[in-house]
Write a protein that holds these residues in place. Structure first.
Motif, PDB file in Angstrom:
ATOM      1  N   SER A   1       2.887  -3.007   0.907  1.00 51.20           N
ATOM      2  CA  SER A   1       2.983  -2.664   2.327  1.00 51.20           C
ATOM      3  C   SER A   1       2.838  -3.945   3.149  1.00 51.20           C
ATOM      4  O   SER A   1       2.406  -4.985   2.638  1.00 51.20           O
ATOM      5  CB  SER A   1       1.873  -1.692   2.713  1.00 51.20           C
ATOM      6  OG  SER A   1       0.627  -2.360   2.620  1.00 51.20           O
ATOM      7  N   ARG A   2       3.170  -3.820   4.406  1.00 50.95           N
ATOM      8  CA  ARG A   2       2.986  -4.978   5.277  1.00 50.95           C
ATOM      9  C   ARG A   2       1.516  -5.351   5.395  1.00 50.95           C
ATOM     10  O   ARG A   2       1.173  -6.532   5.486  1.00 50.95           O
ATOM     11  CB  ARG A   2       3.563  -4.714   6.674  1.00 50.95           C
ATOM     12  CG  ARG A   2       3.565  -5.966   7.518  1.00 50.95           C
ATOM     13  CD  ARG A   2       4.425  -5.823   8.734  1.00 50.95           C
ATOM     14  NE  ARG A   2       3.620  -5.480   9.900  1.00 50.95           N
ATOM     15  CZ  ARG A   2       4.081  -5.417  11.138  1.00 50.95           C
ATOM     16  NH1 ARG A   2       5.359  -5.637  11.369  1.00 50.95           N
ATOM     17  NH2 ARG A   2       3.306  -5.101  12.138  1.00 50.95           N
ATOM     18  N   ALA A   3       0.644  -4.337   5.368  1.00 46.44           N
ATOM     19  CA  ALA A   3      -0.792  -4.620   5.446  1.00 46.44           C
ATOM     20  C   ALA A   3      -1.221  -5.511   4.282  1.00 46.44           C
ATOM     21  O   ALA A   3      -2.012  -6.441   4.460  1.00 46.44           O
ATOM     22  CB  ALA A   3      -1.575  -3.308   5.447  1.00 46.44           C
TER      23      ALA A   3
ATOM     24  N   GLN B   1      10.665  -1.182   6.650  1.00 46.45           N
ATOM     25  CA  GLN B   1      11.569  -1.492   7.755  1.00 46.45           C
ATOM     26  C   GLN B   1      11.816  -2.985   7.914  1.00 46.45           C
ATOM     27  O   GLN B   1      12.937  -3.403   8.193  1.00 46.45           O
ATOM     28  CB  GLN B   1      10.953  -0.931   9.044  1.00 46.45           C
ATOM     29  CG  GLN B   1      11.807  -1.069  10.280  1.00 46.45           C
ATOM     30  CD  GLN B   1      11.063  -0.547  11.497  1.00 46.45           C
ATOM     31  OE1 GLN B   1      10.390   0.475  11.448  1.00 46.45           O
ATOM     32  NE2 GLN B   1      11.170  -1.247  12.599  1.00 46.45           N
ATOM     33  N   THR B   2      10.772  -3.778   7.762  1.00 41.64           N
ATOM     34  CA  THR B   2      10.915  -5.229   7.896  1.00 41.64           C
ATOM     35  C   THR B   2      10.768  -5.928   6.546  1.00 41.64           C
ATOM     36  O   THR B   2      10.480  -7.119   6.467  1.00 41.64           O
ATOM     37  CB  THR B   2       9.891  -5.788   8.910  1.00 41.64           C
ATOM     38  OG1 THR B   2       8.599  -5.230   8.634  1.00 41.64           O
ATOM     39  CG2 THR B   2      10.277  -5.426  10.326  1.00 41.64           C
ATOM     40  N   GLY B   3      10.981  -5.144   5.489  1.00 38.40           N
ATOM     41  CA  GLY B   3      10.966  -5.685   4.138  1.00 38.40           C
ATOM     42  C   GLY B   3      12.213  -5.215   3.411  1.00 38.40           C
ATOM     43  O   GLY B   3      13.283  -5.109   3.998  1.00 38.40           O
TER      44      GLY B   3
ATOM     45  N   SER C   1      -0.773   4.352   3.003  1.00 36.75           N
ATOM     46  CA  SER C   1      -1.001   5.466   3.927  1.00 36.75           C
ATOM     47  C   SER C   1       0.265   6.291   4.144  1.00 36.75           C
ATOM     48  O   SER C   1       0.189   7.510   4.317  1.00 36.75           O
ATOM     49  CB  SER C   1      -1.524   4.955   5.267  1.00 36.75           C
ATOM     50  OG  SER C   1      -0.601   4.067   5.861  1.00 36.75           O
TER      51      SER C   1
ATOM     52  N   ASN D   1      -9.711   6.635  -6.199  1.00 33.08           N
ATOM     53  CA  ASN D   1      -9.736   5.205  -5.902  1.00 33.08           C
ATOM     54  C   ASN D   1      -8.801   4.486  -6.881  1.00 33.08           C
ATOM     55  O   ASN D   1      -8.896   4.691  -8.101  1.00 33.08           O
ATOM     56  CB  ASN D   1     -11.174   4.707  -6.074  1.00 33.08           C
ATOM     57  CG  ASN D   1     -11.368   3.300  -5.558  1.00 33.08           C
ATOM     58  OD1 ASN D   1     -10.548   2.417  -5.779  1.00 33.08           O
ATOM     59  ND2 ASN D   1     -12.471   3.088  -4.864  1.00 33.08           N
TER      60      ASN D   1
HETATM   61  C1  LIG Z   1       7.845  -2.998  13.910  1.00 34.92           C
HETATM   62  C2  LIG Z   1       7.023  -2.686  12.686  1.00 34.92           C
HETATM   63  C3  LIG Z   1       7.555  -2.930  11.443  1.00 34.92           C
HETATM   64  C4  LIG Z   1       6.801  -2.641  10.301  1.00 34.92           C
HETATM   65  N1  LIG Z   1       7.366  -2.856   9.066  1.00 34.92           N
HETATM   66  C5  LIG Z   1       6.659  -2.488   7.973  1.00 34.92           C
HETATM   67  C6  LIG Z   1       7.245  -2.633   6.677  1.00 34.92           C
HETATM   68  O1  LIG Z   1       8.362  -3.118   6.476  1.00 34.92           O
HETATM   69  N2  LIG Z   1       6.512  -2.216   5.612  1.00 34.92           N
HETATM   70  C7  LIG Z   1       5.251  -1.686   5.738  1.00 34.92           C
HETATM   71  O2  LIG Z   1       4.650  -1.340   4.725  1.00 34.92           O
HETATM   72  N3  LIG Z   1       4.689  -1.564   6.946  1.00 34.92           N
HETATM   73  C8  LIG Z   1       5.357  -1.965   8.063  1.00 34.92           C
HETATM   74  N4  LIG Z   1       4.757  -1.854   9.264  1.00 34.92           N
HETATM   75  C9  LIG Z   1       3.313  -1.517   9.317  1.00 34.92           C
HETATM   76  C10 LIG Z   1       3.041  -0.029   9.176  1.00 34.92           C
HETATM   77  O3  LIG Z   1       3.090   0.591  10.455  1.00 34.92           O
HETATM   78  C11 LIG Z   1       1.640   0.184   8.565  1.00 34.92           C
HETATM   79  O4  LIG Z   1       0.674  -0.488   9.344  1.00 34.92           O
HETATM   80  C12 LIG Z   1       1.503  -0.280   7.127  1.00 34.92           C
HETATM   81  O5  LIG Z   1       2.582   0.229   6.350  1.00 34.92           O
HETATM   82  C13 LIG Z   1       0.172   0.196   6.564  1.00 34.92           C
HETATM   83  O6  LIG Z   1       0.010  -0.286   5.265  1.00 34.92           O
HETATM   84  P1  LIG Z   1      -0.964   0.432   4.237  1.00 34.92           P
HETATM   85  O7  LIG Z   1      -0.524   1.819   4.028  1.00 34.92           O
HETATM   86  O8  LIG Z   1      -1.069  -0.454   3.045  1.00 34.92           O
HETATM   87  O9  LIG Z   1      -2.359   0.318   4.984  1.00 34.92           O
HETATM   88  P2  LIG Z   1      -3.258   1.370   5.753  1.00 34.92           P
HETATM   89  O10 LIG Z   1      -2.506   2.062   6.828  1.00 34.92           O
HETATM   90  O11 LIG Z   1      -4.487   0.616   6.110  1.00 34.92           O
HETATM   91  O12 LIG Z   1      -3.593   2.488   4.682  1.00 34.92           O
HETATM   92  C14 LIG Z   1      -4.354   2.257   3.543  1.00 34.92           C
HETATM   93  C15 LIG Z   1      -4.337   3.550   2.729  1.00 34.92           C
HETATM   94  O13 LIG Z   1      -4.977   3.307   1.496  1.00 34.92           O
HETATM   95  C16 LIG Z   1      -5.958   4.296   1.258  1.00 34.92           C
HETATM   96  N5  LIG Z   1      -7.004   3.612   0.501  1.00 34.92           N
HETATM   97  C17 LIG Z   1      -7.858   2.650   0.932  1.00 34.92           C
HETATM   98  N6  LIG Z   1      -8.606   2.193  -0.084  1.00 34.92           N
HETATM   99  C18 LIG Z   1      -8.202   2.866  -1.192  1.00 34.92           C
HETATM  100  C19 LIG Z   1      -8.597   2.824  -2.556  1.00 34.92           C
HETATM  101  N7  LIG Z   1      -9.536   1.974  -2.998  1.00 34.92           N
HETATM  102  N8  LIG Z   1      -7.972   3.658  -3.424  1.00 34.92           N
HETATM  103  C20 LIG Z   1      -7.008   4.512  -3.010  1.00 34.92           C
HETATM  104  N9  LIG Z   1      -6.604   4.597  -1.713  1.00 34.92           N
HETATM  105  C21 LIG Z   1      -7.185   3.774  -0.832  1.00 34.92           C
HETATM  106  C22 LIG Z   1      -6.387   4.809   2.612  1.00 34.92           C
HETATM  107  O14 LIG Z   1      -6.829   6.143   2.533  1.00 34.92           O
HETATM  108  C23 LIG Z   1      -5.070   4.695   3.395  1.00 34.92           C
HETATM  109  O15 LIG Z   1      -4.284   5.883   3.269  1.00 34.92           O
HETATM  110  C24 LIG Z   1       5.484  -2.122  10.414  1.00 34.92           C
HETATM  111  C25 LIG Z   1       4.964  -1.879  11.688  1.00 34.92           C
HETATM  112  C26 LIG Z   1       5.716  -2.153  12.802  1.00 34.92           C
HETATM  113  C27 LIG Z   1       5.123  -1.883  14.163  1.00 34.92           C
END
Ligand SMILES: Cc1cc2nc3c(=O)[nH]c(=O)nc-3n(C[C@H](O)[C@H](O)[C@H](O)COP(=O)(O)OP(=O)(O)OC[C@H]3O[C@@H](n4cnc5c(N)ncnc54)[C@H](O)[C@@H]3O)c2cc1C
Length: 102
Positions: free
Chosen positions: A15-17, A32-34, A48, A85
């Motif tokens: 993910s982007r995060a 979207q941006t990958g 998420s 987890n």
């Molecule tokens: C213009 C724009 C473009 C974007 N382009 C992209 C893109 O190309 N790709 C992208 O991915 N995002 C993109 N994003 C960001 C996107 O909106 C999210 O912020 C991002 O995808 C969140 O990444 P995540 O799910 O890893 O993190 P989080 O939203 O922080 O979610 C983490 C998840 O992991 C779970 N978790 C946490 N710890 C554990 C654990 N130990 N075991 C199991 N589960 C756990 C939580 O419950 C949660 O559901 C973009 C945003 C914008 C505004």
């Protein structure tokens, strides 16, 4: 993640995060941006399910979600959800796969 990918013969996306946190390089960012991917199996580990991420993977043939939060949006599109987890679940998957594959 990388060990699971190795035993499955898979690639690690992110993910982007995860990219922003410096865990992996941007080339692996899905969304979207990958990059857009459509694998036979997508294992979403701690994803998420933001719309920007889903845009890059929601056409995968099968989706397994591993998430501590049963209400994570990714679970709405997952074929199978493991509530747990990733630090606990992934080693078990690796062990099971090694034991049960030839
Ligand atoms: C213009 C724009 C473009 C974007 N382009 C992209 C893109 O190309 N790709 C992208 O991915 N995002 C993109 N994003 C960001 C996107 O909106 C999210 O912020 C991002 O995808 C969140 O990444 P995540 O799910 O890893 O993190 P989080 O939203 O922080 O979610 C983490 C998840 O992991 C779970 N978790 C946490 N710890 C554990 C654990 N130990 N075991 C199991 N589960 C756990 C939580 O419950 C949660 O559901 C973009 C945003 C914008 C505004």
């Amino acid at each position: 993640m990388f060990e699971l990918a190795e035993v499955l013969g898979a690639q690690v996306g992110a993910s982007r995060a995860a990219v922003d946190a410096g865990f992996v390089e941007h080339e692996r960012q899905v969304g979207q941006t990958g990059v857009t991917v459509r694998p036979k199996l997508y294992i979403a580990c701690g994803i998420s399910g933001a719309v920007q991420h889903r845009a890059g993977m929601d056409q995968s043939a099968q989706i397994i979600s591993i998430n501590t939060d049963i209400s994570a949006p990714i679970n709405n599109i997952a074929d199978f959800t493991i509530v747990g987890n990733v630090a606990d679940v992934i080693p078990k998957m690796i062990k099971f796969y090694k034991k049960n594959s030839k």
